[in-house]
Design a protein around this motif. Structure first.
Motif, PDB file in Angstrom:
ATOM      1  N   LYS A  62      -9.985   6.758 -32.510  1.00 45.46           N
ATOM      2  CA  LYS A  62     -10.346   8.057 -31.939  1.00 45.46           C
ATOM      3  C   LYS A  62     -10.065   8.043 -30.445  1.00 45.46           C
ATOM      4  CE  LYS A  62     -15.204   6.665 -31.653  1.00 45.46           C
ATOM      5  NZ  LYS A  62     -15.200   5.329 -32.156  1.00 45.46           N
ATOM      6  N   THR A  63     -10.181   9.209 -29.823  1.00 47.00           N
ATOM      7  CA  THR A  63      -9.904   9.345 -28.393  1.00 47.00           C
ATOM      8  C   THR A  63     -10.686   8.329 -27.572  1.00 47.00           C
ATOM      9  OG1 THR A  63      -9.376  11.683 -28.574  1.00 47.00           O
ATOM     10  CG2 THR A  63     -10.086  10.928 -26.421  1.00 47.00           C
ATOM     11  N   GLU A  64     -11.939   8.139 -27.898  1.00 43.35           N
ATOM     12  CA  GLU A  64     -12.795   7.243 -27.117  1.00 43.35           C
ATOM     13  C   GLU A  64     -12.248   5.817 -27.053  1.00 43.35           C
ATOM     14  OE1 GLU A  64     -17.542   6.143 -26.792  1.00 43.35           O
ATOM     15  OE2 GLU A  64     -16.875   7.713 -28.159  1.00 43.35           O
ATOM     16  N   GLY A  78     -15.623   7.000 -17.917  1.00 42.14           N
ATOM     17  CA  GLY A  78     -15.861   8.278 -18.566  1.00 42.14           C
ATOM     18  C   GLY A  78     -14.585   8.976 -18.971  1.00 42.14           C
ATOM     19  N   TYR A 107     -11.336  12.303 -22.403  1.00 41.96           N
ATOM     20  CA  TYR A 107     -12.746  12.199 -22.041  1.00 41.96           C
ATOM     21  C   TYR A 107     -13.549  11.711 -23.239  1.00 41.96           C
ATOM     22  CZ  TYR A 107     -11.067  14.939 -18.129  1.00 41.96           C
ATOM     23  OH  TYR A 107     -10.350  15.362 -17.033  1.00 41.96           O
ATOM     24  N   ARG A 108     -14.712  11.175 -22.978  1.00 38.66           N
ATOM     25  CA  ARG A 108     -15.545  10.601 -24.042  1.00 38.66           C
ATOM     26  C   ARG A 108     -15.972  11.628 -25.091  1.00 38.66           C
ATOM     27  NH1 ARG A 108     -16.179   5.533 -24.238  1.00 38.66           N
ATOM     28  NH2 ARG A 108     -15.747   4.352 -22.359  1.00 38.66           N
ATOM     29  N   ASP A 109     -15.975  12.909 -24.746  1.00 42.18           N
ATOM     30  CA  ASP A 109     -16.343  13.926 -25.737  1.00 42.18           C
ATOM     31  C   ASP A 109     -15.189  14.266 -26.683  1.00 42.18           C
ATOM     32  OD1 ASP A 109     -14.616  15.471 -24.202  1.00 42.18           O
ATOM     33  OD2 ASP A 109     -16.138  16.928 -23.590  1.00 42.18           O
ATOM     34  N   GLY A 110     -14.037  13.566 -26.518  1.00 40.90           N
ATOM     35  CA  GLY A 110     -12.897  13.782 -27.403  1.00 40.90           C
ATOM     36  C   GLY A 110     -11.859  14.746 -26.861  1.00 40.90           C
ATOM     37  N   GLN A 111     -12.161  15.384 -25.728  1.00 43.39           N
ATOM     38  CA  GLN A 111     -11.206  16.332 -25.147  1.00 43.39           C
ATOM     39  C   GLN A 111     -10.034  15.593 -24.493  1.00 43.39           C
ATOM     40  OE1 GLN A 111     -11.343  19.803 -25.164  1.00 43.39           O
ATOM     41  NE2 GLN A 111     -12.966  19.431 -26.642  1.00 43.39           N
ATOM     42  N   ASN A 112      -8.859  16.188 -24.611  1.00 39.82           N
ATOM     43  CA  ASN A 112      -7.662  15.682 -23.956  1.00 39.82           C
ATOM     44  C   ASN A 112      -7.077  16.810 -23.130  1.00 39.82           C
ATOM     45  OD1 ASN A 112      -6.309  12.914 -25.229  1.00 39.82           O
ATOM     46  ND2 ASN A 112      -7.822  13.863 -26.560  1.00 39.82           N
TER      47      ASN A 112
END
Length: 137
Positions: A62-64, A78, A107-112
């Motif tokens: 995942k993104t994180e 972060g 970002y940790r919330d999954g946003q790119n």
């Protein structure tokens, strides 16, 4: 028409917690180092900044997983950022700049987010720019 990769800047990407700048010479460049020194992370970051969406191909889920997870000496980051800069003096990229910087932040919330020369763009815009140049399919 030679592809001209000028530099790669990583910050908070996988094992590169601090800002790290790789400047590439005009000739063939090789990245060498002992096991565990981050060579694969450099290769992954090139794919990632150019829009790779398959995290398994980037050795993550995942993104994180792209963001520095922390160590005994450093807190986790972060955000992960990678910027690849190309020489475009001969206009191989269909954009009116002699130097083109493509960046991706996660970002940790999954946003790119994606940027071309500092301007926010969509992943589709990056993909179309690269496709028109022949760098991507």
């Amino acid at each position: 028409m030679p592809l001209r990769l000028k530099s790669l800047e990583l910050h908070g990407y996988k094992t590169f917690a601090s800002r790290t700048l790789f400047v590439f010479a005009d000739t063939v460049t090789a990245i060498v180092g002992p096991n565990g020194s981050g060579k694969s992370n450099i290769a992954d970051s090139l794919r990632w900044v150019l829009g790779e969406q398959s995290y398994s191909l980037l050795r993550g889920k995942k993104t994180e997983d792209m963001i520095f997870s922390g160590s005994e000496l450093r807190p986790r980051s972060g955000m992960a950022s990678a910027t690849i800069t190309f020489d475009n003096c001969d206009g191989w990229l269909p954009i009116d700049f002699s130097e083109v910087a493509i960046a991706r932040r996660a970002y940790r919330d999954g946003q790119n987010e994606y940027l071309v020369n500092g301007q926010r763009v969509r992943l589709k815009d990056v993909s179309e720019l690269l496709a028109q140049s022949g760098l991507a399919e």
